[in-house]
Design a protein around this motif. Structure first.
Motif, PDB file in Angstrom:
ATOM      1  N   VAL A 137       0.852  -1.190   0.000  1.00 17.27           N
ATOM      2  CA  VAL A 137       0.000   0.000   0.000  1.00 17.27           C
ATOM      3  C   VAL A 137       0.884   1.235   0.000  1.00 17.27           C
ATOM      4  CG1 VAL A 137      -1.892  -1.191   1.200  1.00 17.27           C
ATOM      5  CG2 VAL A 137      -0.217   0.105   2.522  1.00 17.27           C
ATOM      6  N   LYS A 138       0.482   2.245  -0.738  1.00 17.05           N
ATOM      7  CA  LYS A 138       1.264   3.473  -0.809  1.00 17.05           C
ATOM      8  C   LYS A 138       0.480   4.699  -0.355  1.00 17.05           C
ATOM      9  CE  LYS A 138       4.361   1.899  -4.497  1.00 17.05           C
ATOM     10  NZ  LYS A 138       4.912   2.180  -5.856  1.00 17.05           N
ATOM     11  N   THR A 139      -0.819   4.535  -0.156  1.00 18.96           N
ATOM     12  CA  THR A 139      -1.661   5.647   0.287  1.00 18.96           C
ATOM     13  C   THR A 139      -2.613   5.161   1.377  1.00 18.96           C
ATOM     14  OG1 THR A 139      -3.447   5.203  -1.293  1.00 18.96           O
ATOM     15  CG2 THR A 139      -1.631   6.624  -2.049  1.00 18.96           C
ATOM     16  N   LEU A 140      -3.222   6.110   2.066  1.00 18.74           N
ATOM     17  CA  LEU A 140      -4.189   5.744   3.096  1.00 18.74           C
ATOM     18  C   LEU A 140      -5.400   5.059   2.475  1.00 18.74           C
ATOM     19  CD1 LEU A 140      -4.973   5.798   6.073  1.00 18.74           C
ATOM     20  CD2 LEU A 140      -5.906   8.107   5.720  1.00 18.74           C
ATOM     21  N   ALA A 141      -5.805   5.519   1.293  1.00 24.82           N
ATOM     22  CA  ALA A 141      -6.941   4.885   0.608  1.00 24.82           C
ATOM     23  C   ALA A 141      -6.629   3.432   0.264  1.00 24.82           C
ATOM     24  CB  ALA A 141      -7.291   5.671  -0.653  1.00 24.82           C
ATOM     25  N   GLU A 142      -5.400   3.171  -0.149  1.00 26.04           N
ATOM     26  CA  GLU A 142      -5.004   1.792  -0.456  1.00 26.04           C
ATOM     27  C   GLU A 142      -4.947   0.944   0.805  1.00 26.04           C
ATOM     28  OE1 GLU A 142      -1.352   1.858  -2.625  1.00 26.04           O
ATOM     29  OE2 GLU A 142      -2.249   2.737  -4.433  1.00 26.04           O
ATOM     30  N   LEU A 143      -4.547   1.540   1.926  1.00 24.09           N
ATOM     31  CA  LEU A 143      -4.528   0.808   3.190  1.00 24.09           C
ATOM     32  C   LEU A 143      -5.951   0.406   3.585  1.00 24.09           C
ATOM     33  CD1 LEU A 143      -2.790  -0.035   5.744  1.00 24.09           C
ATOM     34  CD2 LEU A 143      -3.629   2.096   6.769  1.00 24.09           C
ATOM     35  N   VAL A 144      -6.883   1.335   3.464  1.00 26.99           N
ATOM     36  CA  VAL A 144      -8.282   1.048   3.797  1.00 26.99           C
ATOM     37  C   VAL A 144      -8.832  -0.044   2.889  1.00 26.99           C
ATOM     38  CG1 VAL A 144     -10.621   1.996   3.821  1.00 26.99           C
ATOM     39  CG2 VAL A 144      -8.721   3.333   4.783  1.00 26.99           C
ATOM     40  N   ALA A 145      -8.529   0.050   1.596  1.00 27.83           N
ATOM     41  CA  ALA A 145      -9.007  -0.964   0.646  1.00 27.83           C
ATOM     42  C   ALA A 145      -8.418  -2.333   0.967  1.00 27.83           C
ATOM     43  CB  ALA A 145      -8.641  -0.548  -0.781  1.00 27.83           C
ATOM     44  N   TYR A 146      -7.145  -2.355   1.322  1.00 27.74           N
ATOM     45  CA  TYR A 146      -6.481  -3.615   1.670  1.00 27.74           C
ATOM     46  C   TYR A 146      -7.113  -4.217   2.925  1.00 27.74           C
ATOM     47  CZ  TYR A 146      -2.638  -6.876   2.690  1.00 27.74           C
ATOM     48  OH  TYR A 146      -1.897  -8.006   2.951  1.00 27.74           O
ATOM     49  N   ALA A 147      -7.395  -3.370   3.909  1.00 33.76           N
ATOM     50  CA  ALA A 147      -8.002  -3.844   5.154  1.00 33.76           C
ATOM     51  C   ALA A 147      -9.403  -4.394   4.922  1.00 33.76           C
ATOM     52  CB  ALA A 147      -8.039  -2.713   6.176  1.00 33.76           C
TER      53      ALA A 147
END
Length: 324
Positions: A137-147
């Motif tokens: 993940v490289k962004t907060l949005a990607e972190l949320v999507a991954y979670a």
């Protein structure tokens, strides 16, 4: 009683009153102890040491830093609560201990906010959200999507149950609608080491311990949780810019005195602290730490800490957080 005796008594009383007035006017007339509720090396300790030397010079007396970590800030707070309210024992308080600990630690009942008199806020610093090297993940949005795609798989480290990092993680879960696994440690140092080693995926914290590793590429910063950018992390967006406008978890570090400390002493302390904080040297040091020199008067700090106490109570209750 003879007139001579009466005159002697009157003179003694006048001398006593004059001596008391001179003693108050002469504050401080001996070294001041600034108690820190953490071990040496953390942001709270750094804030105290940044302030102690220049404040001591301004007051004409040494300001001695005394580290008394333990009981989630309780040991230090109780020591200041029980001290004489004469301006010679002060507390460099950490916001996590002041507005979160009372909601999660039963021992905090040994002291309450009303036991302490606000003097001045010194530093404010947002939390920075950092992830381990290799997490895709490289962004907060990607972190949320991954979670969301991997419920419970992401693990986040904190410095302990009920810590600000723990509660910030809970706030992120609540606002983003995700589930993560909390891994508590006994302090920021051990949590950081396991993050660097890849044993946990992410953490939250004030910038100073993480900046060197972010700059070297060993950790990746996704966002800061305050309302403005951190100068030393200029390319890192705020949580609002990254899509979570209510993810605000700013730490603050302020000076408190025992309740009932005389107003002239509080006024003198806060005025001198404000002068120290206005110097270019102090501001530059704060910037290097990823913080800001954020002065608040006694009334402003009291009002702010009271509102923060209520705000964090809601997060703690919703997450059902309890300390060990």
């Amino acid at each position: 009683m003879s007139n001579l005796h009466r005159r002697q008594i009157v003179l003694l009383l006048l001398a006593s009153f004059a001596g008391g007035a001179n003693a108050q006017a002469a504050y401080p007339s001996k070294p001041i102890t600034l108690i820190v509720p953490t071990a040496p090396g953390g942001t709270t300790d750094i804030a105290a040491r940044m302030l102690a030397e220049p404040l001591g010079k301004a007051l004409g007396q040494s300001v001695v830093v005394d580290n008394r970590g333990g009981a989630s800030g309780g040991l230090a707070a109780v020591a200041v609560k029980r001290a004489e309210p004469d301006g010679y024992t002060l507390l460099m308080q950490y916001s996590g201990y002041h507005v979160i600990t009372p909601h999660v630690v039963k021992q905090a009942a040994q002291w309450e906010a009303r036991d302490l008199q606000a003097v001045a806020n010194v530093l404010s610093a947002p939390q920075v959200i950092v992830v381990r090297e290799g997490l895709p993940v490289k962004t907060l949005a990607e972190l949320v999507a991954y979670a969301k795609a991997n419920p419970g798989k992401l693990s986040y480290a904190s410095s302990g149950n009920g810590s600000l990092q723990h509660v910030t993680g809970a706030m992120l879960e609540q606002q983003a609608g995700i589930t993560m696994t909390h891994v508590p440690y006994k302090g920021t140092g051990p949590a950081l080491q396991d993050l660097l080693g890849g044993q946990v995926d992410l953490t939250f914290g004030t910038p100073p311990p993480y900046i060197p590793f972010i700059q070297s590429g060993k950790l990746r910063a996704l966002a800061v949780t305050g309302s403005s950018h951190v100068a030393s992390l200029a390319n890192v967006p705020t949580a609002a810019e990254a899509g979570l406008p209510k993810l605000d978890a700013t730490s603050w570090f302020g000076v408190f005195a025992p309740a009932k400390t005389p107003k002239p002493i509080i006024d003198k302390l806060t005025a001198e602290i404000a002068k120290v904080m206005a110097t270019p040297a102090f501001k530059q040091k704060a910037t290097e730490l990823g913080a800001t020199a954020d002065y608040m008067s006694p009334q402003q700090l009291n009002d702010y800490s009271t509102s923060e106490l209520a705000r964090w109570a809601q997060v703690v209750k919703a997450a059902k957080i309890e300390a060990d």
